[in-house]
Design a protein around this motif. Structure first.
Motif, short mmCIF file in Angstrom:
data_model
loop_
_atom_site.label_atom_id
_atom_site.label_comp_id
_atom_site.label_asym_id
_atom_site.label_seq_id
_atom_site.Cartn_x
_atom_site.Cartn_y
_atom_site.Cartn_z
N PRO A 1 0.84 -1.20 0.00
CA PRO A 1 0.00 0.00 0.00
C PRO A 1 0.87 1.25 0.00
O PRO A 1 2.01 1.23 0.47
N THR A 2 0.33 2.33 -0.52
CA THR A 2 1.07 3.59 -0.49
C THR A 2 1.07 4.11 0.95
O THR A 2 0.19 3.79 1.74
N ALA A 3 2.06 4.90 1.25
CA ALA A 3 2.19 5.42 2.61
C ALA A 3 1.09 6.44 2.89
O ALA A 3 1.03 7.47 2.23
N CYS A 4 0.25 6.13 3.84
CA CYS A 4 -0.79 7.08 4.21
C CYS A 4 -0.27 8.00 5.31
O CYS A 4 -0.86 9.02 5.60
N ASN A 5 0.84 7.63 5.92
CA ASN A 5 1.41 8.42 7.00
C ASN A 5 2.94 8.34 6.88
O ASN A 5 3.59 7.64 7.65
N PRO A 6 3.51 9.05 5.91
CA PRO A 6 4.94 8.91 5.64
C PRO A 6 5.84 9.28 6.81
O PRO A 6 6.87 8.64 7.01
N GLU A 7 5.47 10.27 7.61
CA GLU A 7 6.32 10.64 8.76
C GLU A 7 6.36 9.53 9.79
O GLU A 7 7.43 9.19 10.32
N LEU A 8 5.21 8.95 10.09
CA LEU A 8 5.16 7.87 11.07
C LEU A 8 5.88 6.63 10.53
O LEU A 8 6.62 5.96 11.25
N SER A 9 5.68 6.35 9.24
CA SER A 9 6.39 5.23 8.62
C SER A 9 7.89 5.41 8.72
O SER A 9 8.63 4.46 8.99
N SER A 10 8.34 6.63 8.51
CA SER A 10 9.77 6.93 8.59
C SER A 10 10.29 6.73 10.00
O SER A 10 11.38 6.16 10.20
N LEU A 11 9.54 7.19 11.00
CA LEU A 11 9.95 7.00 12.40
C LEU A 11 10.03 5.51 12.73
O LEU A 11 10.99 5.06 13.36
N ILE A 12 9.03 4.76 12.32
CA ILE A 12 9.02 3.32 12.59
C ILE A 12 10.22 2.65 11.91
O ILE A 12 10.94 1.87 12.53
N ARG B 1 8.72 8.80 22.22
CA ARG B 1 7.34 9.21 22.50
C ARG B 1 7.08 10.66 22.10
O ARG B 1 6.01 10.99 21.58
N LYS B 2 8.07 11.52 22.31
CA LYS B 2 7.92 12.93 21.95
C LYS B 2 7.79 13.07 20.43
O LYS B 2 6.93 13.81 19.95
N GLU B 3 8.62 12.35 19.68
CA GLU B 3 8.55 12.42 18.22
C GLU B 3 7.24 11.83 17.72
O GLU B 3 6.61 12.35 16.80
N TRP B 4 6.81 10.70 18.30
CA TRP B 4 5.54 10.06 17.93
C TRP B 4 4.39 11.05 18.13
O TRP B 4 3.54 11.22 17.26
N ALA B 5 4.37 11.70 19.30
CA ALA B 5 3.30 12.66 19.60
C ALA B 5 3.35 13.87 18.65
O ALA B 5 2.31 14.37 18.23
N ALA B 6 4.56 14.32 18.32
CA ALA B 6 4.70 15.46 17.41
C ALA B 6 4.16 15.11 16.02
O ALA B 6 3.50 15.93 15.38
N ILE B 7 4.44 13.90 15.56
CA ILE B 7 3.94 13.45 14.26
C ILE B 7 2.42 13.39 14.28
O ILE B 7 1.75 13.86 13.36
#
Length: 95
Positions: free
Chosen positions: A3-14, A45-51
């Motif tokens: 699937p295409t990335a629906c959440n590219p920032e979160l995908s990148s963090l993961i 957690r801070k980066e996750w929340a910011a995203i």
């Protein structure tokens, strides 16, 4: 096909946290268990929340532009999206 990335920032963090390309963990979601050791990591957690907050801001702007509604970004959002095509394919598979 992935699937295409629906959440590219979160995908990148993961991906960066797991040190895996997203094509790996998207095919095997059990790989996400590798995030468990980071659940209490303050920086993670801070980066996750910011995203999540940036995504809420994007959604707020989209809702404002398309529907003319103001939504608060400090509220809990529950957004459900169903891919009709996928649903039809599954139903046809039963026939």
């Amino acid at each position: 096909m992935l699937p295409t990335a629906c959440n590219p920032e979160l995908s990148s963090l993961i991906s960066s946290t797991l040190k895996l390309d997203k094509s790996v963990w998207l095919k095997d979601l059990h790989k996400l268990e590798g995030l468990l050791p980071f659940a209490e990591n303050a920086a993670f957690r801070k980066e996750w929340a910011a995203i999540k907050q940036r995504n809420k801001e994007r959604l707020r702007r989209y809702v404002q532009m398309t529907l003319g509604l103001e939504v608060r970004t400090d509220a809990l959002f529950d957004v459900q999206i169903k891919r009709l095509h996928e649903y039809k394919v599954r139903c046809l598979g039963f026939l």
